[in-house]
Enzyme design. Structure first.
Site, mmCIF file in Angstrom:
data_model
loop_
_atom_site.group_PDB
_atom_site.id
_atom_site.type_symbol
_atom_site.label_atom_id
_atom_site.label_comp_id
_atom_site.label_asym_id
_atom_site.label_seq_id
_atom_site.Cartn_x
_atom_site.Cartn_y
_atom_site.Cartn_z
ATOM 1 N N LYS A 157 1.713 -7.575 4.955
ATOM 2 C CA LYS A 157 1.365 -6.364 4.211
ATOM 3 C C LYS A 157 2.554 -5.427 4.250
ATOM 4 O O LYS A 157 3.305 -5.432 5.227
ATOM 5 C CB LYS A 157 0.162 -5.663 4.868
ATOM 6 C CG LYS A 157 -0.643 -4.795 3.921
ATOM 7 C CD LYS A 157 -1.649 -5.619 3.133
ATOM 8 C CE LYS A 157 -2.554 -4.765 2.278
ATOM 9 N NZ LYS A 157 -3.679 -5.556 1.753
ATOM 10 N N ASN A 211 -10.814 -3.020 3.101
ATOM 11 C CA ASN A 211 -10.211 -3.811 4.172
ATOM 12 C C ASN A 211 -10.489 -3.167 5.528
ATOM 13 O O ASN A 211 -10.546 -1.952 5.635
ATOM 14 C CB ASN A 211 -8.694 -3.922 3.964
ATOM 15 C CG ASN A 211 -8.340 -4.877 2.833
ATOM 16 O OD1 ASN A 211 -8.746 -6.030 2.831
ATOM 17 N ND2 ASN A 211 -7.595 -4.386 1.857
ATOM 18 N N VAL A 221 -11.362 -1.039 -7.513
ATOM 19 C CA VAL A 221 -12.333 -2.124 -7.340
ATOM 20 C C VAL A 221 -13.757 -1.568 -7.299
ATOM 21 O O VAL A 221 -14.662 -2.115 -7.937
ATOM 22 C CB VAL A 221 -12.025 -2.948 -6.064
ATOM 23 C CG1 VAL A 221 -13.051 -4.062 -5.885
ATOM 24 C CG2 VAL A 221 -10.614 -3.540 -6.141
ATOM 25 N N ARG A 235 0.841 -1.193 0.000
ATOM 26 C CA ARG A 235 0.000 0.000 0.000
ATOM 27 C C ARG A 235 0.878 1.245 0.000
ATOM 28 O O ARG A 235 1.842 1.307 0.757
ATOM 29 C CB ARG A 235 -0.899 -0.023 1.242
ATOM 30 C CG ARG A 235 -1.808 1.177 1.376
ATOM 31 C CD ARG A 235 -2.905 0.904 2.381
ATOM 32 N NE ARG A 235 -3.814 -0.139 1.917
ATOM 33 C CZ ARG A 235 -5.073 -0.274 2.330
ATOM 34 N NH1 ARG A 235 -5.572 0.561 3.210
ATOM 35 N NH2 ARG A 235 -5.835 -1.252 1.874
HETATM 36 N N1 PHE Z 1 -4.155 -6.257 -2.323
HETATM 37 C C1 PHE Z 1 -4.496 -7.643 -2.257
HETATM 38 C C2 PHE Z 1 -5.400 -7.919 -1.068
HETATM 39 O O1 PHE Z 1 -5.616 -7.080 -0.215
HETATM 40 C C3 PHE Z 1 -3.280 -8.450 -2.058
HETATM 41 C C4 PHE Z 1 -2.708 -9.186 -3.211
HETATM 42 C C5 PHE Z 1 -1.535 -9.807 -3.000
HETATM 43 C C6 PHE Z 1 -3.348 -9.347 -4.426
HETATM 44 C C7 PHE Z 1 -0.963 -10.579 -3.965
HETATM 45 C C8 PHE Z 1 -2.779 -10.108 -5.392
HETATM 46 C C9 PHE Z 1 -1.589 -10.716 -5.170
HETATM 47 O O2 PHE Z 1 -5.907 -9.006 -0.958
#
Ligand code: PHE
Length: 347
Positions: free
Chosen positions: A77, A261, A185, A41
């Site tokens: 993360k 999230n 998204v 992020r």
């Molecule tokens: N940003 C995605 C999530 O929160 C994480 C992700 C990691 C997506 C690796 C694709 C591959 O789930």
């Protein structure tokens, strides 16, 4: 999320990038089920410590996301905590991503990254110039590109399962949906819902998104009013922490499901939602489509359709959790956490 004392963060590294001086965080919550995975992020924070807090919460959610989705991966993360006052030009994107690449490289494959809020496939390519432990490279470079499409597909599968549970039918035609946040998204979800025949009321903190809304036949509501709009479903698709006790009192929809999230300000809010008769589908269940799809393609070698079919199983998972919560008089959050804890107890 869990009372299990064994499930505390395994490793948290905070480092100032040597190229940029920007605060970088990698948080590994758990590797019980496998190497930790979670996106990178990049955003501005008033204080870099807020970036650490974000990384801690988001990595915990990834442990649960992977466990409920049945993936052999743990939760991690990374956060690039840009200072609020930085001129965009003073911190070069390339340099800060290389700084992050170096930090990720030091994990030697025990933390794997991908895109998240503020980063995309081109950024993954820059990280890839430093370390191979990266998913979602651009298609021209052999990756599967943005995971936003599959994430949106998974949320729609969860939403249909939720609608079946609440309204007795998963058909979305004629339903009223509020989509709060028109990012990567959220905008795909808004369009998907519209195409399925739902009326969509969209909002975003960026008023410029009104143009997108108008172009795609979406109604508009200002973001501070979005959660209170009478609707069949509210879709939180922006940043986390939107559902606290006050917001729950304002909610006027029987179903809440979205990709943002860490939607709840804390886990007890799940009880408040249930007490009002609102069905909240845990974010870490509904938003697994991106990581499920990416791993199916890039690790298991499935083609697009087969990988998308795996994403669709999120609907079955949601149906099972909602049935279990209804039968036991608990919350979907409680059931999802219990499912994850069972898997984490017997890896
Ligand atoms: N940003 C995605 C999530 O929160 C994480 C992700 C990691 C997506 C690796 C694709 C591959 O789930």
């Amino acid at each position: 999320m869990s009372d299990n004392p064994a499930l505390q963060h395994e490793e948290v590294v905070v480092r100032r990038g040597r190229r940029t001086g920007v605060a970088l965080v990698v948080a590994v919550h758990s590797r019980v089920l496998g190497p930790a995975i979670g996106g990178c992020r990049m955003r501005r924070y008033a204080d870099w410590r807020d970036g650490v807090t974000d990384a801690l919460r988001l990595s915990t959610a990834m442990t649960y996301k992977c466990a409920v989705a049945g993936l052999p991966f743990g939760g991690g993360k990374s956060v690039i905590a840009l200072p609020e006052d930085a001129e965009p030009s003073t911190v070069s994107r390339r340099a800060v991503l290389e700084d992050m690449g170096e930090l990720i490289a030091s994990f030697d494959g025990s933390y794997l990254t991908g895109p998240d809020v503020g980063t995309g496939p081109d950024d993954m390519l820059l990280i890839r110039s430093i370390t191979p432990h990266v998913f979602c490279l651009p298609e021209a470079h052999g990756g599967t590109g943005s995971s936003s499409g599959p994430t949106a597909a998974g949320v729609l599968a969860a939403l249909r399962a939720g609608a079946r549970h609440v309204f007795g039918t998963g058909t979305l035609s004629g339903r009223v949906a509020v989509v709060s946040g028109l990012g990567a998204v959220g905008s795909l979800l808004a369009r998907g819902l519209r195409e399925a025949g739902a009326r969509v009321i969209a909002s975003d903190v960026d008023a410029a998104k009104r143009r997108f809304a108008a172009d795609h036949d979406l109604d508009w509501v200002d973001p501070e009013d979005a959660l209170g709009v009478p609707a069949d479903v509210v879709v939180p698709a922006a940043v986390g922490g939107v559902l606290g006790p006050g917001a729950v009192r304002r909610l006027a929809a029987p179903l809440v499901v979205g990709p943002a999230n860490n939607q709840l300000t804390d886990d007890s809010v799940a009880g408040l939602l249930a007490a009002r008769g609102t069905v909240w589908i845990p974010d870490f269940v509904a938003s697994a489509g991106g990581v499920v799809y990416t791993l199916a393609r890039e690790l298991d070698g499935l083609d697009h359709d087969a990988a998308l079919a795996r994403v669709e199983t999120i609907g079955d998972t949601v149906a099972g959790l909602l049935d279990a919560a209804r039968a036991a008089g608990t919350t979907p959050l409680r059931e999802a956490t219990a499912l994850a804890d069972r898997r984490l107890a017997r890896p």
